[in-house]
Design a protein around this motif. Structure first.
Motif, short mmCIF file in Angstrom:
data_model
loop_
_atom_site.label_atom_id
_atom_site.label_comp_id
_atom_site.label_asym_id
_atom_site.label_seq_id
_atom_site.Cartn_x
_atom_site.Cartn_y
_atom_site.Cartn_z
N ASP A 298 68.55 49.60 60.97
CA ASP A 298 69.57 48.94 60.14
C ASP A 298 70.17 49.94 59.15
O ASP A 298 71.40 49.97 58.95
CB ASP A 298 68.95 47.76 59.39
CG ASP A 298 68.71 46.56 60.29
OD1 ASP A 298 69.35 46.49 61.36
OD2 ASP A 298 67.89 45.71 59.93
N ARG A 299 69.31 50.75 58.55
CA ARG A 299 69.82 51.77 57.62
C ARG A 299 70.67 52.79 58.36
O ARG A 299 71.71 53.24 57.86
CB ARG A 299 68.66 52.47 56.91
CG ARG A 299 67.94 51.60 55.89
CD ARG A 299 67.08 52.45 54.97
NE ARG A 299 66.06 53.18 55.70
CZ ARG A 299 64.82 52.74 55.89
NH1 ARG A 299 64.46 51.56 55.41
NH2 ARG A 299 63.95 53.46 56.55
N GLU A 300 70.26 53.16 59.56
CA GLU A 300 71.04 54.11 60.35
C GLU A 300 72.41 53.54 60.72
O GLU A 300 73.42 54.23 60.63
CB GLU A 300 70.26 54.46 61.62
CG GLU A 300 70.95 55.49 62.50
CD GLU A 300 70.14 55.81 63.74
OE1 GLU A 300 70.70 56.42 64.68
OE2 GLU A 300 68.94 55.46 63.78
N ASP A 301 72.45 52.27 61.10
CA ASP A 301 73.73 51.63 61.43
C ASP A 301 74.63 51.54 60.21
O ASP A 301 75.85 51.76 60.31
CB ASP A 301 73.48 50.23 62.00
CG ASP A 301 72.85 50.26 63.38
OD1 ASP A 301 72.87 51.35 64.01
OD2 ASP A 301 72.32 49.23 63.81
N GLU A 302 74.06 51.23 59.05
CA GLU A 302 74.86 51.17 57.82
C GLU A 302 75.43 52.54 57.48
O GLU A 302 76.60 52.65 57.07
CB GLU A 302 74.00 50.64 56.67
CG GLU A 302 73.61 49.17 56.81
CD GLU A 302 72.67 48.74 55.70
OE1 GLU A 302 72.34 49.60 54.84
OE2 GLU A 302 72.27 47.56 55.69
N ARG A 303 74.63 53.58 57.64
CA ARG A 303 75.11 54.93 57.34
C ARG A 303 76.24 55.34 58.29
O ARG A 303 77.25 55.92 57.86
CB ARG A 303 73.95 55.92 57.45
CG ARG A 303 74.30 57.33 57.02
CD ARG A 303 73.06 58.17 56.81
NE ARG A 303 72.24 58.23 58.01
CZ ARG A 303 71.07 57.60 58.16
NH1 ARG A 303 70.58 56.87 57.19
NH2 ARG A 303 70.38 57.72 59.28
N LEU A 304 76.11 55.01 59.57
CA LEU A 304 77.16 55.33 60.53
C LEU A 304 78.43 54.54 60.23
O LEU A 304 79.54 55.06 60.35
CB LEU A 304 76.68 55.04 61.94
CG LEU A 304 75.58 55.97 62.49
CD1 LEU A 304 75.12 55.49 63.85
CD2 LEU A 304 76.10 57.40 62.58
N ALA A 305 78.26 53.28 59.82
CA ALA A 305 79.43 52.47 59.49
C ALA A 305 80.16 53.04 58.26
O ALA A 305 81.40 53.07 58.22
CB ALA A 305 79.01 51.02 59.23
N GLN B 203 80.19 56.19 57.35
CA GLN B 203 80.86 57.43 57.77
C GLN B 203 82.14 57.12 58.53
O GLN B 203 83.16 57.79 58.32
CB GLN B 203 79.91 58.24 58.64
CG GLN B 203 78.72 58.82 57.88
CD GLN B 203 77.74 59.53 58.81
OE1 GLN B 203 77.92 59.55 60.02
NE2 GLN B 203 76.70 60.12 58.22
N ARG B 204 82.12 56.10 59.39
CA ARG B 204 83.34 55.74 60.12
C ARG B 204 84.41 55.22 59.16
O ARG B 204 85.59 55.53 59.30
CB ARG B 204 83.02 54.67 61.17
CG ARG B 204 82.13 55.15 62.30
CD ARG B 204 82.11 54.14 63.43
NE ARG B 204 81.06 54.44 64.39
CZ ARG B 204 79.88 53.82 64.44
NH1 ARG B 204 79.62 52.85 63.57
NH2 ARG B 204 78.99 54.16 65.35
N ALA B 205 83.99 54.42 58.17
CA ALA B 205 84.96 53.89 57.20
C ALA B 205 85.58 55.02 56.38
O ALA B 205 86.79 55.03 56.13
CB ALA B 205 84.28 52.88 56.29
N ALA B 206 84.75 56.00 55.95
CA ALA B 206 85.28 57.12 55.18
C ALA B 206 86.24 57.95 56.02
O ALA B 206 87.28 58.40 55.53
CB ALA B 206 84.12 57.97 54.67
N ALA B 207 85.91 58.17 57.28
CA ALA B 207 86.80 58.93 58.16
C ALA B 207 88.12 58.20 58.38
O ALA B 207 89.19 58.82 58.43
CB ALA B 207 86.11 59.19 59.50
#
Length: 355
Positions: free
Chosen positions: A274-281, A283-287
């Motif tokens: 869950d933490r990994e998915d939140e971190r990836l989300a 990063q995608r939002a920032a990009a």
């Protein structure tokens, strides 16, 4: 038939018994109980990687669930096309149906082998003396006898709740049934609770990846209804087996350890992912924000490149001199003035004058 599994499983248990026997003694009930516990922990540790593959596959299925539903809706009348599009989408996202089933396919024979080894210490229909005279794969007769005599809080590890009194009396020292019940029933209830929790967690993850709601009355709907009962059926099976069948205390200990491991593993792995998915989300939002800020607005002219420092701006409409443009003065021969150059006539030229 499964000797290729029985021998490795019994060897792992033998190793742990030898290790704990150095501290607690070879006939200690706690040494044998810990050997059962660490046998389960060793096998589950080996299978962590397949479990992680299963969890990742399930989470990817959850991501592509809307697209799978759209494929089923679009190709409802063409099963072959539906299967092709589904497989293509799964390949693009790294989803493997075999990866989701592989942990179960690995666990089932391994834990059946574990149960068989534990049951083989005390074969049904044989007396205490008969069992203690037969080896159990890597365990010799003396070690089998040591296991049969081992006790956990006064109850033999190989005894069960409805064990005939004649077999209980054959353990050497007198064993009362209540001593077995006092140890077996709490283990049974704890194992049932752990089984219920792990089954509910597994069901919750399965429902999260479900893409199609089965229609009432269909076989799929009946299967879904049965799956909803599994968190209650499995614990009931543990209680019934412990009370009315030959589920020795050692097997109840195995069942409790296995489900406690599963419960803790599910919590830790899903929390980490869950933490990994939140971190990836994030990063995608920032990009996406960065890409939106740098992109030109609709209808806007693209920005002109910046001038180099010290360069003079070029006036609009001015022509830039190329390398072929040379001034008239530069074309004169060296040492020749302008008048001399003007007075010099070409051969055959007429003198200028008035006519």
């Amino acid at each position: 038939m499964l000797n290729f599994l029985y021998y490795p499983v019994s060897a792992v248990m033998w190793f742990w018994h030898q290790a704990f026997a150095l501290v607690l003694g070879p006939s200690s009930g706690f040494a044998w109980a810990l050997s059962v516990v660490f046998l389960v922990l060793t096998l589950r540790a080996i299978m962590i990687k397949p479990f992680l593959s299963q969890v990742r596959s399930g989470r990817r299925m959850r991501v592509i669930a809307p697209q799978l539903a759209e494929i089923r809706r679009r190709h409802a009348g063409d099963k072959q096309k539906m299967a092709e599009e589904t497989q293509k989408l799964q390949r693009e996202h790294g989803v493997s149906m075999m990866g989701g089933c592989l942990p179960l396919l690995i666990q089932m024979p391994v834990f059946l082998a574990l149960l068989h080894v534990l049951r083989y210490f005390n074969r049904p229909g044989l007396t205490f003396e008969q069992n203690s005279a037969i080896g159990n794969y890597v365990f010799g007769p003396d070690e089998v006898r040591s296991f049969l005599e081992a006790r956990l809080f006064g109850a033999p590890l190989s005894s069960w709740v409805r064990m005939p009194q004649s077999l209980l009396d054959s353990f050497g020292a007198h064993v009362d049934r209540w001593e077995v019940v006092v140890v077996a029933v709490p283990l049974m209830l704890l194992a049932a609770v752990a089984t219920h929790v792990t089954a509910r967690n597994s069901q919750r993850q399965q429902l999260a990846t479900q893409t199609v709601v089965p229609e009432p009355g269909t076989q799929a709907a009946q299967m879904a209804g049965f799956m909803k009962l599994t968190p209650w059926i499995f614990p009931l099976g543990v209680i019934v087996g412990g009370l009315f069948f030959t589920f020795p205390i050692a097997i109840l200990l195995y069942w409790l350890t296995n489900n406690c491991w599963t419960m803790v593993q599910q919590h830790l792995v899903h929390k980490a992912m869950d933490r990994e998915d939140e971190r990836l989300a994030e990063q995608r939002a920032a990009a996406a924000v960065v890409a939106g800020d740098t992109a030109p607005r609709p209808g806007a002219r693209p920005a002109t490149p910046a001038r180099k420092p010290g360069a003079k701006p070029v006036a609009a409409g001015a022509r830039r001199a190329g390398p072929a443009q040379v001034s008239p003065a530069a074309r004169r021969p060296a040492g020749t003035s302008g008048k001399a150059a003007a007075g010099r006539r070409k051969p055959g030229a007429r003198k200028g004058g008035r006519h």
